[in-house]
Design an enzyme around this catalytic site. Structure first.
Site, PDB file in Angstrom:
ATOM      1  N   LEU A  74       0.820  -1.202   0.000  1.00 43.13           N
ATOM      2  CA  LEU A  74       0.000   0.000   0.000  1.00 43.13           C
ATOM      3  C   LEU A  74       0.856   1.256   0.000  1.00 43.13           C
ATOM      4  O   LEU A  74       1.886   1.308   0.665  1.00 43.13           O
ATOM      5  CB  LEU A  74      -0.887   0.028   1.247  1.00 43.13           C
ATOM      6  CG  LEU A  74      -1.675  -1.242   1.532  1.00 43.13           C
ATOM      7  CD1 LEU A  74      -2.291  -1.179   2.923  1.00 43.13           C
ATOM      8  CD2 LEU A  74      -2.738  -1.432   0.482  1.00 43.13           C
ATOM      9  N   SER A 111       9.644   8.517  -1.226  1.00 43.43           N
ATOM     10  CA  SER A 111       8.968   7.509  -0.406  1.00 43.43           C
ATOM     11  C   SER A 111       9.872   6.910   0.657  1.00 43.43           C
ATOM     12  O   SER A 111      11.093   6.838   0.486  1.00 43.43           O
ATOM     13  CB  SER A 111       8.479   6.356  -1.290  1.00 43.43           C
ATOM     14  OG  SER A 111       7.569   6.805  -2.258  1.00 43.43           O
ATOM     15  N   ILE A 122       4.169  -1.015   3.568  1.00 38.01           N
ATOM     16  CA  ILE A 122       3.556   0.299   3.630  1.00 38.01           C
ATOM     17  C   ILE A 122       4.540   1.315   3.075  1.00 38.01           C
ATOM     18  O   ILE A 122       5.674   1.419   3.541  1.00 38.01           O
ATOM     19  CB  ILE A 122       3.191   0.681   5.085  1.00 38.01           C
ATOM     20  CG1 ILE A 122       2.319  -0.397   5.737  1.00 38.01           C
ATOM     21  CG2 ILE A 122       2.545   2.058   5.133  1.00 38.01           C
ATOM     22  CD1 ILE A 122       0.987  -0.636   5.067  1.00 38.01           C
ATOM     23  N   GLU A 123       4.106   2.050   2.059  1.00 37.03           N
ATOM     24  CA  GLU A 123       4.906   3.113   1.463  1.00 37.03           C
ATOM     25  C   GLU A 123       4.264   4.439   1.848  1.00 37.03           C
ATOM     26  O   GLU A 123       3.066   4.632   1.663  1.00 37.03           O
ATOM     27  CB  GLU A 123       4.915   2.952  -0.061  1.00 37.03           C
ATOM     28  CG  GLU A 123       5.722   3.980  -0.798  1.00 37.03           C
ATOM     29  CD  GLU A 123       5.710   3.776  -2.313  1.00 37.03           C
ATOM     30  OE1 GLU A 123       6.282   4.612  -3.020  1.00 37.03           O
ATOM     31  OE2 GLU A 123       5.127   2.779  -2.790  1.00 37.03           O
ATOM     32  N   LEU A 124       5.059   5.330   2.414  1.00 38.11           N
ATOM     33  CA  LEU A 124       4.607   6.680   2.734  1.00 38.11           C
ATOM     34  C   LEU A 124       5.322   7.625   1.799  1.00 38.11           C
ATOM     35  O   LEU A 124       6.557   7.625   1.744  1.00 38.11           O
ATOM     36  CB  LEU A 124       4.903   7.023   4.196  1.00 38.11           C
ATOM     37  CG  LEU A 124       4.300   6.083   5.238  1.00 38.11           C
ATOM     38  CD1 LEU A 124       4.712   6.533   6.646  1.00 38.11           C
ATOM     39  CD2 LEU A 124       2.787   6.030   5.114  1.00 38.11           C
TER      40      LEU A 124
END
Length: 130
Positions: A74, A111, A122-124
């Site tokens: 995500l 990212s 989890i990618e921010l």
């Protein structure tokens, strides 16, 4: 022939080993708000979107053909990826990679990557023009 015209993403479902552990992580680390709906179902809200949670082995029908914890990858857009990096580290969450340059749906992003309690990736990300 009439085509379907998609407008937006409303919600998605994560199958998880523990609703409680998932809620704690997404609330504490990512600032999502847990909600309860339809007689006890749990979801996580962020912005105008939500993640519905299914406990592995007790999924609501209909569901994915092979619902398993840890199979998601995500990407969430954040306001400030440097601040997000500092925050997740302050929570003791291991950062796997980043900050790194990537390409998002609307252009170049920066990212960081981490994992949730089920090992989902989890990618921010922050858009570079932000």
């Amino acid at each position: 022939m009439t085509m379907v015209k998609l407008l937006d993403l409303d919600h998605f479902v994560l199958t998880v080993a523990s609703i409680e552990d998932t809620v704690a992580f997404y609330q504490d680390v990512l600032g999502m708000r847990p909600i309860t709906f339809q007689s006890g179902r749990v979801a996580l809200e962020f912005g105008s979107k939500k993640i519905n949670l299914h406990k592995a082995g007790k999924e609501f029908l209909p569901h994915a053909k092979v619902p398993v914890p840890g199979s998601a990858d995500l990407c969430f857009v954040v306001e400030d990826v440097a601040a997000a990096l500092d925050h997740v580290r302050s929570k003791g969450v291991k950062v796997l990679e980043g900050p790194v340059a990537r390409t998002g749906a609307s252009g170049p992003i920066t990212s960081i990557y981490l994992r949730d309690p089920d090992e989902n990736l989890i990618e921010l990300s922050e858009y570079d023009d932000a």
